[in-house]
Design a protein around this motif. Structure first.
Motif, PDB file in Angstrom:
ATOM      1  N   ILE A 235       1.147  -1.086   0.198  1.00 44.84           N
ATOM      2  CA  ILE A 235      -0.014   0.128  -0.154  1.00 44.84           C
ATOM      3  C   ILE A 235       1.093   1.299   0.086  1.00 44.84           C
ATOM      4  O   ILE A 235       0.826   2.365  -1.157  1.00 44.84           O
ATOM      5  CB  ILE A 235      -1.075   0.302   1.324  1.00 44.84           C
ATOM      6  N   GLY A 236       1.562   0.861   0.640  1.00 42.70           N
ATOM      7  CA  GLY A 236       2.777   2.232   0.962  1.00 42.70           C
ATOM      8  C   GLY A 236       3.748   3.033  -0.701  1.00 42.70           C
ATOM      9  O   GLY A 236       3.524   3.697  -0.649  1.00 42.70           O
ATOM     10  N   TYR A 237       3.831   1.696  -0.924  1.00 51.75           N
ATOM     11  CA  TYR A 237       4.613   1.655  -1.872  1.00 51.75           C
ATOM     12  C   TYR A 237       3.840   2.576  -3.078  1.00 51.75           C
ATOM     13  O   TYR A 237       4.837   3.090  -3.944  1.00 51.75           O
ATOM     14  CB  TYR A 237       4.820   0.524  -2.399  1.00 51.75           C
ATOM     15  N   PHE A 238       2.472   1.314  -3.114  1.00 48.76           N
ATOM     16  CA  PHE A 238       1.803   2.237  -4.136  1.00 48.76           C
ATOM     17  C   PHE A 238       1.994   3.892  -4.342  1.00 48.76           C
ATOM     18  O   PHE A 238       1.961   4.317  -4.811  1.00 48.76           O
ATOM     19  CB  PHE A 238       0.346   1.498  -4.980  1.00 48.76           C
ATOM     20  N   SER A 239       1.749   4.191  -3.123  1.00 46.51           N
ATOM     21  CA  SER A 239       1.511   5.577  -2.577  1.00 46.51           C
ATOM     22  C   SER A 239       2.865   7.149  -3.420  1.00 46.51           C
ATOM     23  O   SER A 239       2.156   7.524  -3.653  1.00 46.51           O
ATOM     24  CB  SER A 239       1.113   6.045  -1.463  1.00 46.51           C
ATOM     25  N   VAL A 240       3.962   6.195  -3.046  1.00 45.20           N
ATOM     26  CA  VAL A 240       4.623   7.091  -3.320  1.00 45.20           C
ATOM     27  C   VAL A 240       5.420   6.826  -4.895  1.00 45.20           C
ATOM     28  O   VAL A 240       5.878   7.828  -5.375  1.00 45.20           O
ATOM     29  CB  VAL A 240       6.185   6.722  -2.070  1.00 45.20           C
ATOM     30  N   SER A 241       5.410   5.991  -5.168  1.00 41.72           N
ATOM     31  CA  SER A 241       5.551   4.979  -6.373  1.00 41.72           C
ATOM     32  C   SER A 241       4.626   5.680  -7.448  1.00 41.72           C
ATOM     33  O   SER A 241       4.918   6.610  -8.712  1.00 41.72           O
ATOM     34  CB  SER A 241       5.752   3.920  -7.470  1.00 41.72           C
ATOM     35  N   PHE A 242       3.535   6.181  -6.838  1.00 38.04           N
ATOM     36  CA  PHE A 242       2.390   7.266  -8.054  1.00 38.04           C
ATOM     37  C   PHE A 242       2.846   8.384  -8.304  1.00 38.04           C
ATOM     38  O   PHE A 242       2.579   9.212  -9.798  1.00 38.04           O
ATOM     39  CB  PHE A 242       0.782   7.402  -7.471  1.00 38.04           C
ATOM     40  N   THR A 243       3.119   8.896  -6.985  1.00 39.95           N
ATOM     41  CA  THR A 243       4.365  10.332  -7.197  1.00 39.95           C
ATOM     42  C   THR A 243       5.288  10.269  -7.813  1.00 39.95           C
ATOM     43  O   THR A 243       5.616  11.909  -8.473  1.00 39.95           O
ATOM     44  CB  THR A 243       4.418  10.614  -6.036  1.00 39.95           C
ATOM     45  N   PHE A 244       5.788   9.277  -8.137  1.00 41.15           N
ATOM     46  CA  PHE A 244       7.417   9.380  -8.453  1.00 41.15           C
ATOM     47  C   PHE A 244       6.775   9.240 -10.488  1.00 41.15           C
ATOM     48  O   PHE A 244       7.595  10.478 -11.211  1.00 41.15           O
ATOM     49  CB  PHE A 244       7.998   7.927  -8.403  1.00 41.15           C
ATOM     50  N   GLY A 245       5.903   8.626 -10.764  1.00 37.20           N
ATOM     51  CA  GLY A 245       5.020   8.489 -11.503  1.00 37.20           C
ATOM     52  C   GLY A 245       4.954   9.469 -12.480  1.00 37.20           C
ATOM     53  O   GLY A 245       5.591  10.132 -13.989  1.00 37.20           O
ATOM     54  N   ILE A 246       4.698  10.861 -11.538  1.00 37.47           N
ATOM     55  CA  ILE A 246       4.023  12.292 -11.604  1.00 37.47           C
ATOM     56  C   ILE A 246       4.987  12.802 -12.257  1.00 37.47           C
ATOM     57  O   ILE A 246       5.041  13.662 -13.353  1.00 37.47           O
ATOM     58  CB  ILE A 246       2.787  12.882 -10.926  1.00 37.47           C
ATOM     59  N   VAL A 247       5.875  12.879 -11.633  1.00 39.55           N
ATOM     60  CA  VAL A 247       7.025  13.767 -11.501  1.00 39.55           C
ATOM     61  C   VAL A 247       7.488  13.519 -12.527  1.00 39.55           C
ATOM     62  O   VAL A 247       8.321  14.314 -13.155  1.00 39.55           O
ATOM     63  CB  VAL A 247       7.675  13.862 -10.415  1.00 39.55           C
TER      64      VAL A 247
END
Length: 237
Positions: free
Chosen positions: A18-30
């Motif tokens: 769960i935590g990785y999905f939220s952080v990597s989602f941000t990485f994808g945006i950046v």
């Protein structure tokens, strides 16, 4: 593969997923804001699995830094994974051969290391497979959806999510910094040094890649010099 151990590892990985999905989602945006396609961004996450290293890499890409700066920065930022993998290797059972250990080391992140070494006794490669596979998939999937959603989200939302990682790092550091002066001192020193590289006339000419390297090494050296960890007297390591 021991099915019971794999299932237990999968259960223990749920919070990490769960935590990785939220952080990597941000990485994808950046990454998308940097002009990187969703496919390439996903490939980066699938082959790196390191939030700090990947975000630092994006900063170097933004700054058009050299390959040498990229390699050296990633080496310094991710050096801890080598040390953690060496420690984890002592916690694996005898059935974990060299090939399995290499696969485990590839996906050995801070969170996975913490969960695995907290288990009593030895852990099997089956348990580690269940613990690592789903977070890696979640990390790559979050990156893909984040990069893909960047063009669909309002600009204000994309900008807000773009700083989410920094908020996460603050949330990680602050509780420890309140308890340990060494962490607080190293964090403050690194922040002041980073500001110096950004604003001072001479230092601001240093590339972002080398400034990250210098700040990391200098803060670590200051912490080791002024806040050394005392060695155990006589006890087992």
């Amino acid at each position: 593969m021991k099915r019971k151990d794999f299932v237990q590892g999968s259960k223990d990985s749920l919070a990490i997923v769960i935590g990785y999905f939220s952080v990597s989602f941000t990485f994808g945006i950046v990454a998308a804001q940097a002009g990187i396609t969703p496919a390439v961004a996903t490939f980066m996450s699938l082959t790196n699995v390191t939030s700090a290293g990947q975000f630092a890499g994006l900063n170097l890409i933004f700054a058009q830094s050299s390959y040498f700066e990229m390699i050296l920065t990633q080496l310094i930022i991710n050096l801890r994974y080598g040390l953690m993998s060496l420690s984890l290797s002592q916690h694996l059972d005898q059935n974990a051969n060299t090939l399995k250990r290499l696969a485990i080391a590839f996906a050995n992140t801070d969170e996975i290391f913490a969960v695995s070494v907290s288990r009593p006794g030895k852990v099997s490669s089956s348990y580690m497979a269940g613990l690592e596979i789903w977070p890696v998939i979640s990390w790559a999937a979050g990156t893909f959806f984040g990069a893909f959603a960047n063009n669909l989200l309002p600009a204000a939302v994309s900008s807000a999510l773009g700083i989410a990682l920094y908020g996460m790092f603050v949330a990680i550091v602050m509780p420890v910094a309140r308890e340990r002066k060494s962490v607080a001192g190293a964090a403050v020193f690194a922040a002041v040094l980073s500001l110096a590289f950004h604003y001072l006339p001479v230092l601001k000419n240093v590339s972002s890649g080398f400034s990250i390297i210098i700040c990391t090494v200098a803060a670590s050296a200051v912490a080791a010099l002024f806040f050394p960890i005392p060695e155990d007297d006589g006890g087992d390591a």
